[in-house]
Scaffold this active site. Structure first.
Site, PDB file in Angstrom:
ATOM      1  CG  PHE A   9       8.133 -51.123 108.609  1.00 35.74           C
ATOM      2  CD1 PHE A   9       7.675 -49.935 109.150  1.00 35.74           C
ATOM      3  CD2 PHE A   9       7.836 -52.316 109.247  1.00 35.74           C
ATOM      4  CE1 PHE A   9       6.933 -49.930 110.322  1.00 35.74           C
ATOM      5  CE2 PHE A   9       7.094 -52.321 110.415  1.00 35.74           C
ATOM      6  CZ  PHE A   9       6.646 -51.119 110.955  1.00 35.74           C
ATOM      7  CB  SER A  65      -1.609 -52.745 112.496  1.00 37.11           C
ATOM      8  OG  SER A  65      -1.375 -54.140 112.584  1.00 37.11           O
ATOM      9  CE  LYS A  66       4.617 -51.491 116.049  1.00 39.70           C
ATOM     10  NZ  LYS A  66       5.645 -50.712 116.706  1.00 39.70           N
ATOM     11  NE  ARG A  67       2.931 -55.635 117.254  1.00 37.81           N
ATOM     12  CZ  ARG A  67       4.228 -55.554 117.490  1.00 37.81           C
ATOM     13  NH1 ARG A  67       5.069 -56.371 116.904  1.00 37.81           N
ATOM     14  NH2 ARG A  67       4.713 -54.660 118.317  1.00 37.81           N
ATOM     15  CG  ASP A  68      -2.320 -56.092 109.780  1.00 36.59           C
ATOM     16  OD1 ASP A  68      -2.728 -56.934 110.598  1.00 36.59           O
ATOM     17  OD2 ASP A  68      -2.895 -55.023 109.545  1.00 36.59           O
TER      18      ASP A  68
END
Ligand code: GLU
Length: 519
Positions: A281, A269-272
């Protein structure tokens, strides 16, 4: 009879501009791109922005910039044009209505008038009855307010009023929908397990599902390569192709495996990124309003786009041999959907760093200087133009990412303030001290201050005094740079120049004395 109707290969990448493009999205774009290029087809960018509530300013630009950075050039798309545009769904609003109506009139969809409270009540009732999935489907729709349950004149009245309504797919109670997935083989869903998805929302906008199908058809898309999360929507999509009379135009589907967390458990996930300390990204993203929405990118970490592409290509695709380093052209040649795995691919940042190191090493000296320069300048160092090519050549084999450059290059710009105490305690011996003093004097006095001459001078001295490199070299290095490792000492001395070397050597013996006595 021979027909000349070989379908043109046309693939699209269809992101929704809801934020920066996740690295998994870049992999999807890459596989589409590779397949299109490999088959002499077209690669199309379509922006799926019908969900206005999730629209994020700047996201479309980010997506285009990221694809460009990665070298994924598309042939048709917003701003670029093409015969089958527009390529931004918000500009295609007029296209969708008639198809939605067609689905309703052919019985493939129906109007629904339920209020949010009524929907909540239905879900609650389902849960209370012990049903694990509470949804609008072939079972529950019979007790809801829709054009299947209300009288025709009541439906007319409601449609004519300003009351909002939705349009839902009318999945059959009995039956199956099957399709072939290039990665998973034959996939079958029982229609009773599918929900009656909304295709037109209360705000009048079509949802992803229907707009996606209409546009894939209208843009003559031959292959749909997308993330696994869309696999369970594919039967709905096929149902619409049938309802619209487009059964002969169903594209070939391939659903890519998920990207997993480094632990191998769960979706990346982007939080990872923040949690594990790596980028998820391609490019840095600034969320503007909220600082916690700012994310670094592979670019800010000092990755080359070709390394990111190489790394992503192998996240899910197995070339079937030992080769690991691929250029984009080699990928175009060798990539094959049949070799994409069904199971999730673990995101391994160390591996990404290794790929980057390999690609950095493969750059020509000039290209390396070009990519290195901004990272060194960003640290506030002024690049010496005359010696930069030599300096860069020393640094090139020593880093995994360009972000490591300021630290790796520090000794070229700053005299050390700390000294490697452990090594000093071992090497700064009484019997070595006079030699060190003499050598330093000899070295700074050589006539031609070049790496070769300096090295010759040192070797000669060591030989004459029966000393080894290991007794002296670490001390000279520490005097110059503070540490006992680093690029070739003599090459560094030449780059630093006689004056700087003299200054750094100057108080070294005194400083060494303060550090500690040898064991
Ligand atoms: N707009 C969808 C997404 O954001 C596209 C999925 C598809 O390729 O069909 O992932």
């Amino acid at each position: 009879m021979h027909t000349n109707s070989e379908k043109q290969v046309r693939l699209r990448f269809a992101p929704s501009p809801t934020g920066p493009l996740h690295i998994g999205g870049v992999r999807t774009a890459l596989y589409n791109y590779l397949y299109a290029r490999q088959h002499g087809g077209k690669f199309i960018l379509r922006i799926e922005d019908t969900d206005r509530s999730r629209y994020v300013e700047g996201a479309e630009k980010y997506i285009k910039d990221a694809l460009q950075w990665c070298g994924l050039q598309f042939d048709e798309g917003p701003d670029l044009g093409g015969d089958l545009g527009p390529y931004r769904q918000s500009e295609r609003e007029a296209v969708y209505g008639k198809y939605v109506e067609q689905l309703v009139s052919s019985g493939y969809a129906y109007y629904a008038f339920d209020t949010p409270e009524e929907l909540d009540r239905m879900r609650q009732e389902e849960m209370d009855a012990g049903n694990q999935v509470a949804r609008y489907d072939s079972r529950t729709r019979a007790r809801m307010k829709n054009s299947l349950t209300l009288a025709a004149d009541e439906v007319e009245r409601r449609l004519a009023s300003s009351e909002p309504y939705t349009v839902r797919l009318h999945l059959p109670e009995e039956g199956e929908i099957s399709f072939r997935d290039e990665i998973r083989g034959e996939v079958t869903f029982a229609t009773r397990d599918l929900d009656d998805k909304i295709i037109l929302k209360g705000d009048g906008w079509p949802t992803y599902h229907v707009a996606n199908v209409i546009d894939d058809y209208s843009m003559q898309i031959s292959h749909v390569i997308r993330g696994e999360e869309w696999l369970s929507s594919t039967p709905h999509h096929i149902f619409m192709y049938e309802g619209l009379g487009w059964a002969d135009h169903i594209p070939t589907f391939a659903h890519l495996p998920l990207l997993l967390k480094p632990t191998g458990k769960g979706k990346l996930s982007k939080r990872d990124g923040q949690k594990f300390g790596f980028p998820v990204f391609p490019l840095a993203w600034s969320g503007r309003a909220r600082a916690e929405e700012n994310f670094p990118g592979f670019d800010s970490y000092g990755f080359l786009p070709e390394a990111v592409i190489n790394f992503l290509a192998l996240l899910g695709w197995n070339p079937g041999d030992e080769q690991e380093i691929f250029s984009m052209l080699e990928l175009q040649e060798k990539f094959a959907l049949e070799q994409v795995s069904k199971s999730g691919a673990r995101f391994d940042f160390e591996k990404a760093r290794w790929f980057n190191q390999q690609h950095l090493q493969g750059l020509s000296g000039e290209d390396f200087q070009k990519v290195a320069r901004p990272f060194i300048e960003a640290a506030g160092y002024q690049i010496p133009e005359d010696t930069f090519p030599q300096m860069a050549a020393l640094l090139q084999p020593r880093i995994h990412t360009l972000e490591e450059l300021p630290e790796a290059a520090k000794a070229f710009f700053l005299a050390p303030t700390d000294f490697d105490q452990k090594t000093l305690r071992k090497k700064w011996k009484e019997e070595i001290k006079p030699h060190f003093g003499q050598l330093v004097t000899d070295l700074i006095e050589v006539e031609n201050f070049s790496a070769e001459v300096l090295k010759g001078k040192l070797s000669q001295y060591l030989e004459e005094h029966d000393l080894s490199f290991g007794q002296i070299l670490p001390l000279l290095r520490i005097a110059l740079t503070g540490v006992s490792g680093g690029p070739d000492l003599f090459a560094m001395m030449e780059i630093l120049g006689r004056d700087e070397v003299t200054t750094r050597f100057a108080g070294a013996a005194d400083l060494f004395d303060q550090v500690g006595t040898p064991s």
